[in-house]
Motif scaffolding. Structure first.
Motif, PDB file in Angstrom:
ATOM      1  N   ALA A  43       0.847  -1.198   0.000  1.00  0.00           N
ATOM      2  CA  ALA A  43       0.000   0.000   0.000  1.00  0.00           C
ATOM      3  C   ALA A  43       0.877   1.241   0.000  1.00  0.00           C
ATOM      4  N   VAL A  44       0.463   2.264  -0.766  1.00  0.00           N
ATOM      5  CA  VAL A  44       1.163   3.552  -0.808  1.00  0.00           C
ATOM      6  C   VAL A  44       0.128   4.661  -0.755  1.00  0.00           C
ATOM      7  N   GLY A  45       0.544   5.813  -0.225  1.00  0.00           N
ATOM      8  CA  GLY A  45      -0.364   6.955  -0.149  1.00  0.00           C
ATOM      9  C   GLY A  45       0.169   8.136  -0.910  1.00  0.00           C
ATOM     10  N   SER A  46      -0.702   9.114  -1.139  1.00  0.00           N
ATOM     11  CA  SER A  46      -0.283  10.332  -1.827  1.00  0.00           C
ATOM     12  C   SER A  46       0.718  11.080  -0.954  1.00  0.00           C
ATOM     13  N   PRO A  47       1.515  11.957  -1.544  1.00  0.00           N
ATOM     14  CA  PRO A  47       2.584  12.624  -0.802  1.00  0.00           C
ATOM     15  C   PRO A  47       2.073  13.348   0.445  1.00  0.00           C
ATOM     16  N   GLY A  48       2.840  13.212   1.520  1.00  0.00           N
ATOM     17  CA  GLY A  48       2.517  13.904   2.762  1.00  0.00           C
ATOM     18  C   GLY A  48       1.671  13.115   3.721  1.00  0.00           C
ATOM     19  N   LEU A  49       1.115  12.001   3.309  1.00  0.00           N
ATOM     20  CA  LEU A  49       0.242  11.212   4.183  1.00  0.00           C
ATOM     21  C   LEU A  49       1.106  10.321   5.062  1.00  0.00           C
ATOM     22  N   PRO A  50       0.933  10.392   6.392  1.00  0.00           N
ATOM     23  CA  PRO A  50       1.746   9.572   7.299  1.00  0.00           C
ATOM     24  C   PRO A  50       1.575   8.083   7.016  1.00  0.00           C
ATOM     25  N   GLN A  51       2.620   7.323   7.300  1.00  0.00           N
ATOM     26  CA  GLN A  51       2.600   5.888   7.049  1.00  0.00           C
ATOM     27  C   GLN A  51       1.561   5.186   7.910  1.00  0.00           C
ATOM     28  N   GLU A  52       1.270   5.753   9.141  1.00  0.00           N
ATOM     29  CA  GLU A  52       0.269   5.113  10.004  1.00  0.00           C
ATOM     30  C   GLU A  52      -1.088   5.096   9.341  1.00  0.00           C
ATOM     31  N   LEU A  53      -1.452   6.218   8.644  1.00  0.00           N
ATOM     32  CA  LEU A  53      -2.738   6.260   7.956  1.00  0.00           C
ATOM     33  C   LEU A  53      -2.750   5.364   6.729  1.00  0.00           C
ATOM     34  N   VAL A  54      -1.589   5.244   6.082  1.00  0.00           N
ATOM     35  CA  VAL A  54      -1.510   4.330   4.933  1.00  0.00           C
ATOM     36  C   VAL A  54      -1.736   2.904   5.402  1.00  0.00           C
ATOM     37  N   ASP A  55      -1.095   2.538   6.524  1.00  0.00           N
ATOM     38  CA  ASP A  55      -1.263   1.184   7.058  1.00  0.00           C
ATOM     39  C   ASP A  55      -2.695   0.941   7.498  1.00  0.00           C
ATOM     40  N   ALA A  56      -3.347   1.995   8.103  1.00  0.00           N
ATOM     41  CA  ALA A  56      -4.740   1.859   8.541  1.00  0.00           C
ATOM     42  C   ALA A  56      -5.655   1.619   7.358  1.00  0.00           C
ATOM     43  N   ALA A  57      -5.378   2.324   6.230  1.00  0.00           N
ATOM     44  CA  ALA A  57      -6.216   2.137   5.038  1.00  0.00           C
ATOM     45  C   ALA A  57      -6.037   0.739   4.481  1.00  0.00           C
ATOM     46  N   ALA A  58      -4.783   0.242   4.487  1.00  0.00           N
ATOM     47  CA  ALA A  58      -4.521  -1.103   3.956  1.00  0.00           C
ATOM     48  C   ALA A  58      -5.167  -2.170   4.809  1.00  0.00           C
ATOM     49  N   ALA A  59      -5.340  -1.900   6.122  1.00  0.00           N
ATOM     50  CA  ALA A  59      -5.930  -2.903   7.015  1.00  0.00           C
ATOM     51  C   ALA A  59      -7.435  -2.817   7.084  1.00  0.00           C
ATOM     52  N   GLY A  60      -8.037  -1.884   6.352  1.00  0.00           N
ATOM     53  CA  GLY A  60      -9.494  -1.722   6.406  1.00  0.00           C
ATOM     54  C   GLY A  60     -10.230  -2.891   5.795  1.00  0.00           C
ATOM     55  N   GLN A  84      -5.995  12.211  15.917  1.00  0.00           N
ATOM     56  CA  GLN A  84      -5.205  13.446  15.902  1.00  0.00           C
ATOM     57  C   GLN A  84      -4.501  13.637  14.562  1.00  0.00           C
ATOM     58  N   LEU A  85      -3.959  12.509  13.995  1.00  0.00           N
ATOM     59  CA  LEU A  85      -3.303  12.613  12.689  1.00  0.00           C
ATOM     60  C   LEU A  85      -4.297  13.034  11.608  1.00  0.00           C
ATOM     61  N   MET A  86      -5.498  12.467  11.679  1.00  0.00           N
ATOM     62  CA  MET A  86      -6.512  12.808  10.677  1.00  0.00           C
ATOM     63  C   MET A  86      -6.931  14.257  10.806  1.00  0.00           C
ATOM     64  N   ALA A  87      -7.042  14.713  12.038  1.00  0.00           N
ATOM     65  CA  ALA A  87      -7.419  16.117  12.250  1.00  0.00           C
ATOM     66  C   ALA A  87      -6.336  17.041  11.725  1.00  0.00           C
ATOM     67  N   LYS A  88      -5.087  16.648  11.944  1.00  0.00           N
ATOM     68  CA  LYS A  88      -3.966  17.449  11.473  1.00  0.00           C
ATOM     69  C   LYS A  88      -3.986  17.591   9.964  1.00  0.00           C
ATOM     70  N   HIS A  89      -4.403  16.542   9.252  1.00  0.00           N
ATOM     71  CA  HIS A  89      -4.444  16.566   7.785  1.00  0.00           C
ATOM     72  C   HIS A  89      -5.834  16.884   7.264  1.00  0.00           C
ATOM     73  N   ALA A  90      -6.707  17.438   8.144  1.00  0.00           N
ATOM     74  CA  ALA A  90      -8.049  17.893   7.742  1.00  0.00           C
ATOM     75  C   ALA A  90      -8.835  16.784   7.085  1.00  0.00           C
ATOM     76  N   ILE A  91      -8.802  15.596   7.676  1.00  0.00           N
ATOM     77  CA  ILE A  91      -9.559  14.469   7.143  1.00  0.00           C
ATOM     78  C   ILE A  91     -10.849  14.354   7.936  1.00  0.00           C
ATOM     79  N   GLY A  92     -11.977  14.555   7.212  1.00  0.00           N
ATOM     80  CA  GLY A  92     -13.265  14.466   7.892  1.00  0.00           C
ATOM     81  C   GLY A  92     -14.117  13.314   7.414  1.00  0.00           C
ATOM     82  N   GLY A  93     -13.793  12.750   6.289  1.00  0.00           N
ATOM     83  CA  GLY A  93     -14.561  11.626   5.766  1.00  0.00           C
ATOM     84  C   GLY A  93     -13.700  10.759   4.867  1.00  0.00           C
ATOM     85  N   ALA A  94     -14.138   9.498   4.641  1.00  0.00           N
ATOM     86  CA  ALA A  94     -13.353   8.567   3.823  1.00  0.00           C
ATOM     87  C   ALA A  94     -14.272   7.629   3.075  1.00  0.00           C
TER      88      ALA A  94
END
Length: 570
Positions: A43-60, A84-94
């Protein structure tokens, strides 16, 4: 069956696909998670996205192949701890959307938006289409990676080949060249591109005579693979040309391969030179062997005639005795005035005695002629004991007047040898002559003992011969002074002699050695226990060739008898 896991697309290229997908759907970020069973990229994410969120998306959770799945970031276990990471990157929905391609679903894409919202059916359809395009991009990237790798492998292979390779267009201009050609010409391959091959490679202003592109419109079918040899700066190269034919049968160019064969050509020329020298040397050696054999035959005959000369006086005395008897009986018969008055018994006795004496003369002369006659070596079934007895008869008078006696200890059960009887007789005659001279030089009288013996196995100290059916040993021993160590070591050397000048050539024993070796035997000289000299000859009992020797002898006897009858009639 386990699916094949692909190493492509590369992770760096997937980041670009994720960034493009996020921009196309108006998302702040996107994560692409490929099927881990089929792709090694993960799994890979767009630039700037923390690896923790990339791993969370892959484990969904997985999504159906044709549906969107809204992710509740508050209740989703993989995402809940990253508020907190999602709030920092202004993530409100997925949203999770399948990546469906021609081969089925290859993974999922998780899209992050600044706020959670409701999606209309039209928007959902558009998201699915964009996700499908992203899946196609992933597959295209994978294909591009594979092509790029194949290109690099081809280029690596192309440049790793030590032969000089170039690809020419239809105008004989170099489109591509490898490092092997550059090294061969002392330049960089890039500097050859665009030049005519005959100028850049061969230094010619005109096309080569062997060039398949010489025709203005060469037919592709006429351009078959061809080879010829040429020269570059004094080096010999083998030029191979292979046409590049398009699917429609048209000609796109030629693959031109140069291989430096200078060393091979030099080695072949050297091989031919050596071969010719060997042929000449073999012919010279063959001629030398022929001349040597002729000289050897002449030498053997010369020594034989020398031996005949030594025998003449003894043979003359041997002939004189029976001839005296014949003359005496003939005078007795001739002295009778009336021969008819002589008693028949007395006359018969006189004639019988004369006949026996005449046969004795005939036998002596026959032995001498047989020995002196020049003939080619002929291996026949030979009785060694008979040769011994015949030779002793020739030397009988000479030895007797020298007060030398001969004792025979012959094995009566000897098998026949495959040998030349004349040559064996010459060997024995030489040995008797040497023994006689040795005895006369010492005591003036003595004894020569001749022994024959049969060995079933190879005698000790001799190399075995596979086809030998036993061995026969012949010993000639005298009670003379024997050998000194120096003489014994050189007794068979050519031209070595202990006799006075004019008394011997030093070749007699050397010839004996050669004859015995020719019969695949062995001869040695040693001192006997009593101090005299002993010559030992070991001869193998060899099987007859393809013909039966006994039958041949029988035919020879019949021929002799027939000849004798014809002579009597004549």
């Amino acid at each position: 069956m386990t699916a094949v896991k692909h190493g492509f697309p590369r992770r760096d290229d997937l980041i670009g696909v994720a960034e493009e997908l996020a921009a196309s759907v108006g998302a702040s970020h996107a994560v692409i998670a490929l099927d881990p069973e089929r792709f090694a990229a993960g799994a890979v994410g767009s630039p700037g996205l923390p690896q923790e969120l990339v791993d969370a998306a892959a484990a969904g959770p997985p999504v159906p192949a044709e549906e969107l799945f809204e992710v509740d970031l508050n209740t989703s276990a993989p995402h809940g701890k990253h508020a907190q990471l999602m709030a920092k990157h202004a993530i409100g929905g997925a949203l999770r959307v399948p990546l469906s391609g021609p081969g089925g679903c290859i993974g999922v894409a998780e899209l992050y938006f600044t706020e959670d919202r409701e999606w209309s059916e039209l928007e959902r359809l558009r998201l699915l289409l964009l996700a499908e395009r992203a899946a196609m991009n992933v597959l295209n990237v994978r294909l591009f990676n594979l092509v790029e790798r194949a290109k690099k492998e081809w280029e690596g292979t192309f440049d790793a080949i030590r032969d000089g390779i170039s690809i020419l267009d239809r105008n004989c201009r170099i489109r591509r060249a490898n490092w092997g050609l550059g090294l061969m010409l002392g330049t960089r391959p890039s500097q050859l591109v665009g030049q005519s091959c005959h100028e850049a490679i061969f230094g010619r202003t005109e096309r080569c005579a062997h060039c398949p592109m010489a025709e203005s419109e060469p037919a592709a079918t006429a351009l078959e693979a061809a080879e010829h040899e040429d020269r570059i700066d004094g080096r010999v190269v083998r030029v191979s040309m292979y046409p590049l034919v398009l699917d429609d049968g048209g000609l796109s160019g030629v693959v031109h391969i140069l291989r430096d064969v200078t060393q091979k050509v030099q080695e072949e020329a050297e091989f031919r030179r050596i071969h010719e020298e060997l042929v000449r040397a073999h012919a010279h050696l063959t001629e030398s062997m022929r001349q040597l054999k002729e000289a050897q035959a002449q030498l053997v005959q010369s020594e034989k005639m020398a031996a005949v000369g030594q025998l003449i006086s003894g043979v003359a005395h041997e002939l004189n005795n029976p001839l005296t008897g014949i003359i005496g009986y003939s005078q007795l018969i001739g002295g009778e005035e009336d021969i008819s008055a002589m008693p028949a018994e007395k006359l018969q006795r006189f004639v019988g005695n004369m006949g026996r004496e005449a046969q004795r003369c005939q036998k002596i002369v026959s032995n001498l002629l047989t020995f002196a006659r020049r003939s080619d070596s002929e291996m026949t079934a030979t009785s060694l004991n008979e040769v011994v007895e015949r030779t002793v008869e020739l030397k009988a008078y000479e030895l007797r007047v020298s007060d030398i006696s001969v004792e025979l200890e012959l094995d009566g059960a000897l098998p026949r040898l495959r040998a030349d009887p004349n040559q064996v007789q010459q060997v024995l005659l030489n040995l008797l002559h040497n023994s006689g001279q040795s005895i006369r030089s010492a005591a003036g009288k003595g004894v020569i003992t001749i022994r024959s013996r049969h060995f079933v196995d190879t005698p000790p100290g001799l190399p075995s011969q596979e086809d030998a059916m036993g061995w026969i040993r012949l010993e000639v021993e005298d009670d003379g002074p024997g050998f000194s160590d120096d003489v014994r070591a050189r007794v068979f050397d050519p031209f070595f002699t202990t006799k006075e000048v004019g008394e011997g050539t030093g070749l007699g024993l050397s010839i004996c050695y050669g004859i015995v070796r020719e019969h695949r035997g062995h001869i040695s000289a040693e001192n006997s226990e009593d101090g005299g000299a002993r010559f030992v000859i070991d001869l193998p009992v060899l099987p007859a060739p393809s013909v039966d020797l006994d039958a041949s002898l029988a035919e020879g006897d019949e021929a002799s008898a027939t000849g004798a009858e014809s002579g009597a009639e004549g």
